[in-house]
Every structure is written in structure tokens, then in C-alpha cells.
Design an enzyme around this catalytic site. Structure first.
Site, short mmCIF file in Angstrom:
data_model
loop_
_atom_site.label_atom_id
_atom_site.label_comp_id
_atom_site.label_asym_id
_atom_site.label_seq_id
_atom_site.Cartn_x
_atom_site.Cartn_y
_atom_site.Cartn_z
N ARG A 222 82.13 75.57 107.27
CA ARG A 222 83.46 76.13 105.89
C ARG A 222 82.79 75.95 104.39
O ARG A 222 82.06 74.64 105.02
CB ARG A 222 84.86 75.38 106.27
CG ARG A 222 85.15 75.41 108.12
CD ARG A 222 85.70 74.78 108.53
NE ARG A 222 86.57 75.10 109.87
CZ ARG A 222 87.88 74.46 110.55
NH1 ARG A 222 88.50 73.93 110.31
NH2 ARG A 222 88.03 74.55 111.66
N GLU B 240 92.76 62.59 110.46
CA GLU B 240 92.98 64.21 111.71
C GLU B 240 91.74 64.21 112.55
O GLU B 240 90.50 64.46 111.76
CB GLU B 240 93.92 65.00 110.48
CG GLU B 240 94.22 65.95 111.76
CD GLU B 240 92.32 67.05 111.41
OE1 GLU B 240 91.58 67.88 113.01
OE2 GLU B 240 91.87 67.87 110.14
N SER C 56 93.55 69.01 115.44
CA SER C 56 94.96 69.73 115.46
C SER C 56 94.76 71.11 117.07
O SER C 56 94.37 72.10 117.12
CB SER C 56 94.39 70.79 113.90
OG SER C 56 94.92 70.08 112.93
N ARG D 87 83.69 63.43 113.38
CA ARG D 87 84.78 62.57 112.57
C ARG D 87 84.85 61.55 114.28
O ARG D 87 85.48 60.14 113.89
CB ARG D 87 85.88 63.47 112.71
CG ARG D 87 86.14 63.61 111.48
CD ARG D 87 87.33 64.03 110.65
NE ARG D 87 87.29 65.02 109.75
CZ ARG D 87 88.46 65.47 109.03
NH1 ARG D 87 89.66 65.20 109.50
NH2 ARG D 87 88.24 66.41 108.13
N ARG E 258 84.68 65.24 105.86
CA ARG E 258 84.44 66.54 105.02
C ARG E 258 83.16 67.43 104.77
O ARG E 258 82.60 67.17 104.04
CB ARG E 258 85.32 66.89 103.86
CG ARG E 258 85.64 68.36 104.25
CD ARG E 258 86.65 68.85 102.93
NE ARG E 258 88.36 67.80 102.98
CZ ARG E 258 89.02 68.31 103.86
NH1 ARG E 258 89.01 69.63 104.44
NH2 ARG E 258 90.32 67.64 104.10
#
Length: 428
Positions: free
Chosen positions: A264, A351, A354, A393, A279
Site C-alpha cells: 500500500r 487496530e 477489520s 502488528r 504502517r
């Protein structure tokens, strides 16, 4: 993607969803395009009927010996054919413009999605586990990883650039252990079928799941050929396994799990979460995907979310489940739960998964249908996905949660069979 008829018949519902999402979209223009298309199609159909009727009359006139009248009508039909061809082109252009607009129109919202603008308005569903109390100064995963000699941020940046990391030695093994354990749980305990899809996807696949056209700037695109992209998540290739297919009722539900690296660009996010593994431009996930009948997706959403929670609980990490508010919901999602793990180094929940229910939104874009019964008209399936879990994560949560006063990190018990007996990661 919404059906044209649905947009025409429920503009107020669409407006409400757009307002709740804080999403800018020119719905009036789309409605005008739909009305204009109807008028053009009506004119086209009338001309086509006239042409078909006239074609039969030409033959009858020649058969009756009325050659002059037949020839005159044939000339008129030639002009009529030109007009029909022009209108067919106009209709095609109008429909393409409408489809482009529909591709940029987000999904509706579940009735129980909380109203709000951003993550501050998300609602807490439950909290599981208590954050660990430390009798020494907590070190964040970035510094822990460097001290342990398992995270090399400098060489990652040298090889590629910012937000790329090299995992070394036991760190690479721990990463691999997480992937293997997560896949084993998904397959052996939760009934998913493991797939290993391509890590490069085409434009149609990204359109199907909703990353395009809206989020093109957040993706990495190949130059040659330019319709290839690096997959941002396994959701894209796995959901598109059944693009343009009609499945049987007996085929559903379909439950897939897949490990992939994810890529990403996340344009515009610089300055946020840039330290460590939070990130990255390249990261890894084990993704859970379900394709289910239209009346089963809400129950499947709870099930899939529970499967992701089981992974966190197996690692004995404190976490919470929140329902995303309307303004924080993704473009394609009808409803979404975020699972947030406690990170001692940040003294905050972040987070880690999701889990989304898209209803038939993605299935319409990707044309994934199923036939409820023999001879029945095909319906659009419902699609769901969620991370089970994001590997980076999860790794950083383990480092921070299981750290010891001497700088070592205890390996969670469920991972030890995958670590060849390594129970503690010692400083380098």
C-alpha cells in the site's frame, strides 16, 4: 455497486448514506443521466421497432410487384438505420458514464452503524483481557526489535526506502510461525480452505472489490503492463476467485483463508504511525474471506469476527472490539468491526483486524452470483472478509506485551511448536 433501478427508486436512502459517510458525490447528476438514458433508450426502441416493421414491408412490397414503393421504403430504412446506429452509440456512451458514476458511489449502511465522523465516534462492543502491568519501563517494539537484533529498519530503508523493514533471525522465524499458526487455526479449527493466490492483481479485480476507482493513489501500479497492480490485501484476489461466476446453492458458503504480502502506497498518510511496524508499505496478513447466500451474511459477519478474535485470544493479547461509525467505514463496507489490540509501548489500543460485511455490494461489481435452486433466477451473493490477523502488528504486539525486564521477549505458548523449541528471544 448499486443497481441502476435501486438508485432511481431510492434516492433519499442514497442521500442519507452519503451524508452519514461524509462522502461527496453528485447524485443529482447521476439521476439526470439515468433519466436521459431512459428517454434515449425509448427513442431507440421505437426506431428499432419501426425498422423491423419496415424491413418486413419491403419484402412484401417487392413480392407484390411494387418495386418503386419497395425501393423508396428501403432508402428510408437506410437512413433510419444510420439514426439507430447513432442512438446505439449514444446509449452505449450514456451507460458507460452511468456505470463509471455507480462505481464511485459507496455502499449503504447497516441500521445499527453508529453515526459519526471519524474513529473518535466508533462504539465499543466489548473488551477482552486486562493490559499487563509492568514493574519496569516499557520499551516500544521499534527499540526492542533493534536491541534483539530482529528488526533492521536502516537496511530496509537502504534496500527500498522508508517504511520497509528487514526481519532477521528469530524475528523472521517468529513472523513465519505466526503465519503458519494462523493458517492452521483457520483451516483445522474454523473450516476455511487455504488458497495461495497471485500477489499481483489486474484492474478488474480491484474494481470488483472496490479499491478502484476511488483508491488508486493508495496502490502500487506496475508500469508494464499497466493494468497490473500489487495486491493491497488478499481480499482482492481471493474474492475475485469467483468473479463472473454463477455458483450453486450447494457451493455456499465458501470460506477461504490466504496468506499474502500486502502493498500500500497510502498516499497522504505520511506523518502518521511512521515509527516501526505500525504502517508499512509492505506487510503481511492472513485474510479470511467468506462468500455466502444473501440471508446469511449477518450471521457470517459475527462468525468471521469471532474467528479473528480467537487468534488474538490464543496469543493471550488484550483487545477490544469496536463498531466503526458511518464516517469511519470503508467505501465498500455495509458494516465493520475493528479489533484493536493493546500496545503497551504506545499505551493505546490499535487496530489489528477489520472484519467487514459488504452485503451484495462487491458481488454486483464482480458479478458473483448463485442459483438458490434448480431453475431459479441467480441472486447476487454476499461477501465478507477480515484479517486473521495482520502479521506485523501481531508481531509488534507480542514484542511489547511479552517483553521482560532484561530486554528479552517470551514467545507465546501457542507459537512454540512452530519455533523449534525457542521459548525466549534474547537480546543480540
Amino acid at each position: 455497486m448499486h443497481a441502476r433501478k435501486f438508485v432511481e427508486e431510492h434516492p433519499d436512502l442514497i442521500r442519507q448514506a452519503l451524508a452519514a459517510r461524509y462522502h461527496e458525490f453528485d447524485l443529482d447528476s447521476l439521476l439526470e443521466q439515468l433519466t436521459a438514458r431512459k428517454a434515449i433508450r425509448a427513442e431507440l426502441e421505437a426506431l428499432q421497432t419501426e425498422r423491423n416493421t419496415g424491413s418486413k414491408q419491403v419484402g412484401e412490397l417487392f413480392k407484390a410487384g411494387k418495386r418503386d414503393e419497395g425501393q423508396e421504403l428501403r432508402v428510408r430504412l437506410g437512413e433510419l438505420g444510420k439514426k439507430v446506429a447513432e442512438l446505439e452509440g449514444t446509449v452505449k456512451e450514456a451507460e458507460a458514464a452511468i456505470d463509471d458514476a455507480l462505481m464511485s458511489l459507496p455502499n449503504l449502511l447497516a441500521d445499527d452503524v453508529p453515526m459519526g465522523k471519524d474513529d473518535a465516534d466508533n462504539t465499543l462492543v466489548k473488551t477482552v483481557g486486562e493490559p499487563r502491568s509492568f514493574d519496569f519501563d516499557v520499551v516500544d517494539h521499534h527499540d526492542l526489535g533493534v536491541t534483539l537484533g530482529i528488526l533492521d529498519f536502516e537496511r530496509g530503508a537502504k534496500i527500498t526506502g522508508a517504511r520497509f523493514t528487514v526481519l532477521r533471525g528469530v524475528g523472521a522465524r517468529l513472523n513465519r510461525a505466526l503465519v503458519q499458526w494462523m493458517l492452521d487455526v483457520a483451516v483445522e479449527q474454523h473450516g476455511y480452505t487455504e488458497v495461495l493466490p497471485p500477489f499481483i492483481v489486474n484492474t478488474d479485480s480491484l474494481l470488483g472489490t472496490g479499491q478502484l476507482p476511488k483508491f488508486g493513489d493508495d496502490l502500487f501500479r506496475l508500469q508494464n503492463p499497466d493494468h497490473y497492480w500489487l495486491a493491497p490485501t488478499a481480499e482482492v484476489p481471493v474474492t475475485n476467485l469467483h468473479r463472473d461466476e454463477i455458483l450453486g446453492a450447494a457451493d455456499l458458503p465458501l470460506k477461504y483463508c490466504a496468506y499474502t504480502p500486502c502493498f500500500r502506497a497510502e498516499a497522504g498518510s505520511y506523518g502518521r504511525d511512521v515509527r516501526g511496524l505500525i504502517r508499512q508499505h509492505q506487510f503481511e496478513k492472513v485474510e479470511l474471506v467468506q462468500i455466502v447466500p444473501e440471508d446469511a451474511s449477518e450471521a457470517a459477519h459475527e462468525e468471521l469476527t469471532g474467528h479473528a478474535e480467537a487468534i488474538i485470544e490464543g496469543l493471550e493479547l488484550p483487545y477490544r472490539r469496536v463498531t466503526l461509525c458511518s464516517g469511519d467505514l470503508s467505501f465498500s463496507a455495509w458494516k465493520c468491526y475493528d479489533l484493536e489490540v493493546w500496545l503497551p509501548g504506545q499505551n493505546a489500543y490499535r487496530e489489528i483486524s477489520s472484519c467487514s460485511n459488504f452485503k451484495d455490494f462487491q458481488a454486483r461489481r464482480a458479478s458473483i452470483r448463485y442459483r438458490p435452486g434448480a431453475g431459479a433466477k441467480p441472486n447476487f451473493a454476499h461477501t465478507l472478509n477480515g484479517s486473521g490477523l495482520a502479521i506485523g502488528r501481531t508481531l509488534l504486539a507480542i514484542l511489547e506485551t511479552y517483553q521482560q525486564a532484561d530486554g528479552s521477549v517470551v514467545v507465546p505458548e501457542v507459537l512454540r511448536p512452530y519455533m523449534r523449541g525457542i521459548e525466549v528471544i534474547e537480546p543480540a
